[in-house]
Design an enzyme around this catalytic site. Structure first.
Site, PDB file in Angstrom:
ATOM      1  N   ARG A 154       0.771  -1.289   0.112  1.00 25.51           N
ATOM      2  CA  ARG A 154       0.042  -0.036   0.139  1.00 25.51           C
ATOM      3  C   ARG A 154       0.860   1.198  -0.015  1.00 25.51           C
ATOM      4  O   ARG A 154       0.438   2.352   0.199  1.00 25.51           O
ATOM      5  CB  ARG A 154      -1.026   0.117   1.133  1.00 25.51           C
ATOM      6  N   GLU A 182      10.627  16.705 -25.435  1.00 26.12           N
ATOM      7  CA  GLU A 182       9.903  17.350 -24.108  1.00 26.12           C
ATOM      8  C   GLU A 182      10.220  18.590 -23.816  1.00 26.12           C
ATOM      9  O   GLU A 182       9.562  19.400 -23.180  1.00 26.12           O
ATOM     10  CB  GLU A 182      10.055  16.047 -23.003  1.00 26.12           C
ATOM     11  N   ARG A 186      -2.490  21.458 -14.927  1.00 24.88           N
ATOM     12  CA  ARG A 186      -1.533  20.675 -15.278  1.00 24.88           C
ATOM     13  C   ARG A 186      -1.521  19.880 -16.682  1.00 24.88           C
ATOM     14  O   ARG A 186      -0.500  19.466 -17.189  1.00 24.88           O
ATOM     15  CB  ARG A 186      -1.491  19.553 -14.160  1.00 24.88           C
ATOM     16  N   HIS A 214       8.868   7.381 -26.635  1.00 25.68           N
ATOM     17  CA  HIS A 214       7.668   8.389 -26.367  1.00 25.68           C
ATOM     18  C   HIS A 214       7.837   9.954 -26.758  1.00 25.68           C
ATOM     19  O   HIS A 214       7.025  10.464 -27.427  1.00 25.68           O
ATOM     20  CB  HIS A 214       7.543   8.154 -24.869  1.00 25.68           C
ATOM     21  N   LYS A 262       8.183  22.677 -14.501  1.00 25.68           N
ATOM     22  CA  LYS A 262       7.314  21.750 -13.975  1.00 25.68           C
ATOM     23  C   LYS A 262       6.863  21.771 -12.320  1.00 25.68           C
ATOM     24  O   LYS A 262       5.661  21.316 -12.171  1.00 25.68           O
ATOM     25  CB  LYS A 262       7.967  20.242 -14.200  1.00 25.68           C
TER      26      LYS A 262
HETATM   27  N1  GLY Z   1       4.241  14.261 -18.129  1.00 23.91           N
HETATM   28  C1  GLY Z   1       3.085  15.169 -17.789  1.00 23.91           C
HETATM   29  C2  GLY Z   1       2.829  15.286 -16.361  1.00 23.91           C
HETATM   30  O1  GLY Z   1       3.565  15.019 -15.680  1.00 23.91           O
HETATM   31  O2  GLY Z   1       1.874  15.687 -16.077  1.00 23.91           O
END
Ligand code: GLY
Length: 383
Positions: free
Chosen positions: A126, A190, A246, A270, A232
């Site tokens: 868990r 990316e 997001r 990817h 990010k």
């Molecule tokens: N790779 C997109 C995100 O982490 O939201």
């Protein structure tokens, strides 16, 4: 603790937890101390792949000297192996190796290793602690940060997963020196994504320094990694579970995920699928009158400049639309796109008429060819 010179710590303040992303050439060297500070003294289980361990294992092992490493477990990190079966296999190995709730999983690898190991950490007993040591550009700028973990199904990409934030992420760009060229370039897509959605300066930097970046110029590389990590961290800090903003990080992913799915996760890396996806989204955005054709031309030149994209498979627009409708981002069967509306600006949640997509899909290979041959003129992008 003191970090090595030229290393920065960026804090991700997600709702459920707050943790540092340590970035810089040499940031791996204090790994043992960092683990104690951020994950405690419990036993470490390193999850990696044979190919990553072959290239990066010696450095990571060295950095883990003196740490409480119980076991190193290697598994297949091809996208086609990112399955629920891999999770079951790893959980069984962990329990047989004596892992209990005080264990910390150290995910050492690229996006696939991080996604699988992250999902194992989210679900094993868990949930146990997780630390990421990303070894690909894609994982350093994106997938290791923000807590998304999961595996694929034949029906779609990342359809089974969980949000599970790590305790620590260590991004050392010197690990990228051994990265195969194709993997490195796939990661650059990316970076283009971050520039396109949120950072005009990064976009300009990429335009000016793509050659140096492609040659792994360490200063340029550090700058782009830091910019992406900061973007990010800020986005995840505002919206940890993708209830809203997001979603902008999914630029290029609507089509990208569908391309990976219809080719059984074997044809595209990817990042490459995302490259096609960003190209398509830029053209769709022009067709819907949301993006200036000259700006689209810049985006497409940038995408085409990163790498020659693997050919699109002979798939019909209907099949792609079908797969996109099953995507997590669709709502009531309507596919939601992230569309660029300028350099460094994008909107999410856009409904795109099927007809617009079909027209763009039919024209995609031709646009990519033109962009590569630098023939593209802004006006040509008008649908
Ligand atoms: N790779 C997109 C995100 O982490 O939201």
């Amino acid at each position: 603790m003191a970090l090595p010179k030229n290393t920065q710590s960026i804090q991700v303040k997600a709702g459920s937890s707050s943790y540092p992303v340590i970035c810089g050439a040499g940031s791996l060297s204090p790994l043992s101390e960092l683990l104690i500070t951020h994950a405690g003294v419990g036993p470490l289980f390193v999850l990696s792949s044979p190919r990553v361990w072959n290239f990066c294992g010696p450095k990571i092992r060295h950095a883990l000297k003196g740490a409480n490493v119980s076991r190193v477990i290697l598994f297949d990190d091809h996208e086609s192996a990112k399955t629920p079966r891999a999770v079951e296999m790893l959980c069984r190995k962990l329990i047989r190796a004596g892992a209990r709730r005080n264990a910390t999983i150290v995910a050492a690898g690229g996006g696939v290793v991080g996604d699988i190991a992250g999902f194992v950490a989210a679900t094993f007993l868990r949930g146990v602690s997780l630390v990421h040591v990303p070894t690909t550009l894609l994982a350093q700028v994106d997938s290791a940060i923000g807590g998304k973990t999961g595996v694929n199904l034949p029906e779609g990409k990342n359809l089974v997963g969980a949000f599970h934030q790590p305790k620590l992420v260590v991004c050392d760009p010197t690990l990228l020196n051994s990265l195969p060229e194709r993997q490195f370039r796939a990661g650059l897509f990316e970076v283009v994504k971050y520039a396109a959605i949120a950072d005009q300066r990064l976009f300009e930097l990429m335009e000016a320094k793509l050659t140096g970046i492609s040659r792994h110029d360490m200063r340029a590389l550090m700058e782009i990694i830091l910019r992406c990590v900061k973007i990010k961290a800020a986005i995840v800090g505002r919206d940890e579970r993708e209830d809203g903003g997001r979603a902008v990080l999914n630029f290029g992913h609507t089509l990208g995920h569908a391309l990976e799915t219809v080719t059984n996760y074997r044809h595209f890396l990817h990042g490459e699928a995302v490259g096609w996806g960003m190209l398509a989204a830029s053209l769709v955005s022009v067709a819907l009158g949301k993006l200036d054709p000259d700006v689209a031309a810049r985006m497409i030149r940038m995408i085409a400049g990163v790498e020659r994209l693997p050919a699109l498979s002979k798939t019909s627009a209907t099949r792609i639309l079908d797969v996109m409708q099953r995507d997590k981002k669709s709502r009531e069967g309507i596919v939601r796109w992230v569309l660029p509306i300028g350099i460094g600006r994008a909107e999410y949640g856009a409904a795109v008429p099927q007809e617009s997509f079909r027209r763009v899909w039919a024209a995609l290979p031709e646009w990519e060819r033109k962009a590569r041959e630098a023939e593209c003129l802004g006006a040509e992008y008008r649908a």
